[in-house]
Every structure is written in C-alpha cells, then in structure tokens.
Design a protein around this motif. Structure first.
Motif, mmCIF file in Angstrom:
data_model
loop_
_atom_site.group_PDB
_atom_site.id
_atom_site.type_symbol
_atom_site.label_atom_id
_atom_site.label_comp_id
_atom_site.label_asym_id
_atom_site.label_seq_id
_atom_site.Cartn_x
_atom_site.Cartn_y
_atom_site.Cartn_z
ATOM 1 N N TRP A 24 0.438 -0.983 0.035
ATOM 2 C CA TRP A 24 0.243 -0.201 0.379
ATOM 3 C C TRP A 24 0.802 1.261 0.298
ATOM 4 C CZ3 TRP A 24 -0.563 3.633 3.366
ATOM 5 C CH2 TRP A 24 -1.817 4.852 3.429
ATOM 6 N N LYS A 25 0.027 2.109 -0.858
ATOM 7 C CA LYS A 25 0.621 3.566 -1.243
ATOM 8 C C LYS A 25 -0.039 4.625 -0.945
ATOM 9 C CE LYS A 25 5.389 1.476 -1.299
ATOM 10 N NZ LYS A 25 6.133 1.963 -0.471
ATOM 11 N N THR A 27 -1.430 8.198 -1.744
ATOM 12 C CA THR A 27 -1.872 8.800 -2.437
ATOM 13 C C THR A 27 -1.255 10.045 -1.944
ATOM 14 O OG1 THR A 27 -3.901 9.079 -3.088
ATOM 15 C CG2 THR A 27 -3.796 10.834 -3.715
ATOM 16 N N GLY A 114 -0.562 6.173 -5.820
ATOM 17 C CA GLY A 114 -0.821 5.347 -5.001
ATOM 18 C C GLY A 114 0.123 3.769 -5.958
#
Length: 457
Positions: A24-25, A27, A114
């Motif tokens: 998970w990245k 925004t 993301g």
C-alpha cells in the motif's frame, strides 16, 4: 492437529497483512499546475538535457502525435502497456503532480494516486537519479505544452492487470536508492556509471530478462532485446568483429556512427540522437564506464580483429565468393542478389557514414541471431528530416522471402565466415507478419519526437 492449522492460518494472515502494508502506498495530494515563471530557466535547460539522456520522448510520444502525450503501445511478453501522458495537462497528464509525487514515481515506481507502475517504465534504473536531477526533470516536463490525451487502458491478463501484483515483483527484483559513488573508481568512471545505470537505463535494452520480465542477475549488459531489435552485448561477450575501444565508442555515441562499427540503427539511432545534447565530457565518461564492463579483449579476440583489418586493407572491392558458393547454391544466389542490390554502396568508394559499411566489420552479420540483419534488409535506414544523413532503402517490397534468406546466407558465409542462420526463414516470416513490432527510425532518431525536445516550446 487443530492447533497446527490454526497456526498456519495465523501465519498466512500475518503474511498477507504484512504484504498489504508493504504494497500500500498513500495518495500524494494534487497541486495547482505550477506556472512556468516558478522555474528557473537554467533548471529547465538542464532538465531538457536530462530528458534526452533518459530518452523520455521515445516511449511517451506516439509517432505523429504531440510530444510526451503518451499512448504509445509498448509490447511485452505479458501483453501491451500504453505509455502515460507526462505533459502538464491537469486532467490526463501530470499537471497536478507535486515535485514529491514526481520524485516518488522516479525513485519507487509509484504514481501520485498510490498505484504501482509497471517496470516498462524503468524505475529500477531511475531510482538511481539524484534529487537535483529529478528537480530539473520536473521543471522541464512541467513547462512543456499541456496536451489533453488519455491513453488506452493496458491490455494485460489477470492477475497482471491488478497493480498490487507489482509490489511482489518489486519485492523480488527492485532495489531502491540513489546512486552511490564507488570510491575505488575515478570521477569520470562514476559519472559514466551514473548516466549508464541511472537515467540512461542502458541495461533495460542491453540486459537479458528472466521469465518475470526482470533483468537477469549475473548477465548485466550481456545483450537483450528492444522493440523488435537485438541489443548487442556491452560486456566481455561483445561480438563486434573489431573490438570496441574507448575512442571508437565515444565517436559512435557522439556522432551516431564510427568507421569500425557502422551507423546506429533501430532504437539505438534514437539514443545517439538524444545523446547529442550531452557535453563531450559526459560522452567520454559513458565510454569509460562501458569499456570497463567490456574489459580488454582476449588475445584471440584482438588477433581476430587484426585479421579483419588485414582483409580491409587488402580488399580491392568486388563480391567475395565463399567456398560453399557452388552454382545454384543459396550462397551463389545470395551473392548475385548482393551484387545487384547492395554492392554499389557496400563495395563502393564512398566512405561512411554515407557509404555502406564493409560487412567484414558488421556486428549484425557476425551476430548469432539474424533479427537485426532481417530488419535492416526489409526496412533499411530512413533519411533524417531537414539535413543530410545516412540512408539505405528497404527491400521489403522488392525481395521475396527466399531471396532475403539467400542474401543473408551469402552475407554470413562471405563476410563472417559462419554458417547461414538456421532460423532466418522463420524469423523473417514473423517479422513480415508484424509479430515483433519492429521500430524503424532515421539515423538521427527523431521519428518519435515530432515536436522539438528543446527547452522552449
């Protein structure tokens, strides 16, 4: 037993949760498109040079369309990926990207929203680019003319169309981090390594890839593929008939041709065209680094090169006749085709780059794979626009398949003293069918940049 399976379930949950946390990245918030006046002109000019080194226009410009607007189909073994719009258009481009979002894409291969980027965008090389150079690239791209263009959706099968999968690819193959200088090497060597391994991403084409599309470890710069062409080895396995030297490589990169190695063609034409913006010192640095990867030629390689030079100095022109060229043989038929279609340029007295290369010098004819030779015979070398340039006609419309195969057999035996390629006919058929999607460019490599890549619109 029940406890065992509960333990396994807990372990699986922990692993999945850990991977999700890794993958998970967040925004990065959008920004108002910056004004051109917010960037220093010198920084923009620096970014223009760096964008040329990175060959950004090659992938992010569709032939005949606006520069950097994306939409170019990039074929991969897994499906087709379409390049993104990197103009500062706020709707379909990167106009609302902050410098931090741009830097993350370069360093980590992650979009502003993301999503993970596919490694067709060579973030595994761009991660090495310095903060200062990323700042200049950002300034340059954000001052281009905005183009509203939404590229087509990628054509990838499940599960490759799920971008979360890319986090697994990165876990296996991606090493994030800016370039670190090697204290045991010279400043020039380090500069060359930074350009070759980072923004220049030479390994993206010149390194073979594994089944998952990552560059093979232990085979760096050992030769690869790009856009329907074979990218020759830049290590000790280089098969150039006359071994490269630092000076010959500098000349080739500087001017797009060199007397011992011919004229750049295919994707390499675009590379040498774009490198024209670099100062001589950087080209020397690239040549220094690459030659350190090649190393000194082995004694037998050096001796073979000298034999080639002797052939050139004693050759009085005309069509060589290999021993296997009996009447009616493939090499005999190929020799007749060569005499009719090729000898005027390749046996003529006009020097390179406007005269044809003596095929004793040709890495293409000496190569173990016929693909580049097929491409050159079929498609030739188009003329550059607006200036004198090397040119070669393509013979796709005038030579039948069996004639091309005979010609290739002749060239191999007469000039490389090697047997005909066994797979030439099959690869020729695949090339004509469009299977390899061969890119063809003029010697200055500007086919994909209809707009000038300069710092000013």
């Amino acid at each position: 037993m029940k406890r065992f399976w509960i333990g396994v379930l807990i372990l699986v949950v922990v692993c999945v949760a850990g991977f999700a946390a890794y993958a998970w990245k967040p925004t990065i918030d959008p920004v108002e498109p910056p004004q051109r006046t917010s960037f220093d002109q010198a920084l923009i000019e620096k970014g223009a040079v760096l964008a040329s080194v990175g060959n950004c226009t090659a992938c992010h410009t569709k032939p005949g369309e606006k520069s950097f607007a994306g939409g170019l189909a990039v074929p991969t073994p897994f499906g087709t990926i379409y390049s993104t719009n990197i103009t500062p258009d706020p709707k379909t481009g990167i106009g609302r990207w902050s410098e931090a979002a741009f830097s993350r894409a370069m360093r980590e291969g992650v979009e502003r929203d993301g999503d993970h980027l596919y490694p067709a965008f060579p973030f595994d090389h761009f991660t090495l680019v310095s903060d200062e150079d990323n700042k200049a690239l950002y300034a340059y791209l954000m001052t281009r003319r905005p183009v509203e263009n939404r590229p087509p959706a990628n054509e990838l099968p499940f599960p490759l169309n799920v971008r979360l999968v890319l986090a697994g690819w990165k876990l296996l193959f991606f090493h994030k981090g800016a370039y670190r200088e090697d204290a045991s090497q010279s400043a020039e060597w380090n500069r060359g390594a930074y350009l070759v391994e980072g923004l220049g991403h030479c390994g993206a084409c010149h390194t073979p890839r594994n089944a998952l599309g990552a560059e093979k470890r232990g085979a760096h710069l050992a030769g690869g593929e790009a856009e329907g062409w074979k990218a020759f080895a830049l290590d000790a396995s280089s098969g150039a008939p006359i071994p490269w030297t630092r000076d010959s490589l500098f000349a080739y990169l500087r001017q797009g041709w060199q007397a011992d190695h011919g004229v750049a063609n295919g994707p390499m034409a675009e590379v040498t065209g774009n490198l024209g913006r670099l100062p001589d010192a950087d080209i020397h640095a690239i040549a220094t680094y690459v030659m350190s990867r090649m190393g000194e030629p082995a004694p037998e390689r050096a001796a073979s090169g000298e034999e080639v030079r002797k052939k050139l100095s004693t050759d009085q022109g005309g069509t060589p006749i290999p021993a296997s060229a009996t009447t009616g043989s493939a090499t005999s038929r190929g020799g007749a085709i060569y005499q009719a279609a090729c000898a005027t340029c390749h046996d003529g007295s006009r020097p390179q780059p406007f005269g044809g290369i003596d095929f004793h010098l040709s890495s293409t004819i000496a190569a173990p794979d016929p693909q580049n030779a097929i491409n050159v015979v079929l498609f030739g070398l188009p003329a550059a626009s607006g200036r004198q340039s090397p040119i070669m006609p393509g013979f796709a419309a005038t030579l039948k398949d069996d004639q091309v195969v005979d010609l290739l057999a002749y060239l191999r035996e007469a000039y490389a003293a090697k047997p005909a390629w066994a797979d030439a006919a099959a690869k020729l058929a695949d090339t004509r069918s469009g299977k390899y999607q061969v890119s063809v460019r003029p010697s200055d490599g500007i086919e994909r940049g209809p707009e000038n890549i300069g710092a000013k619109d």
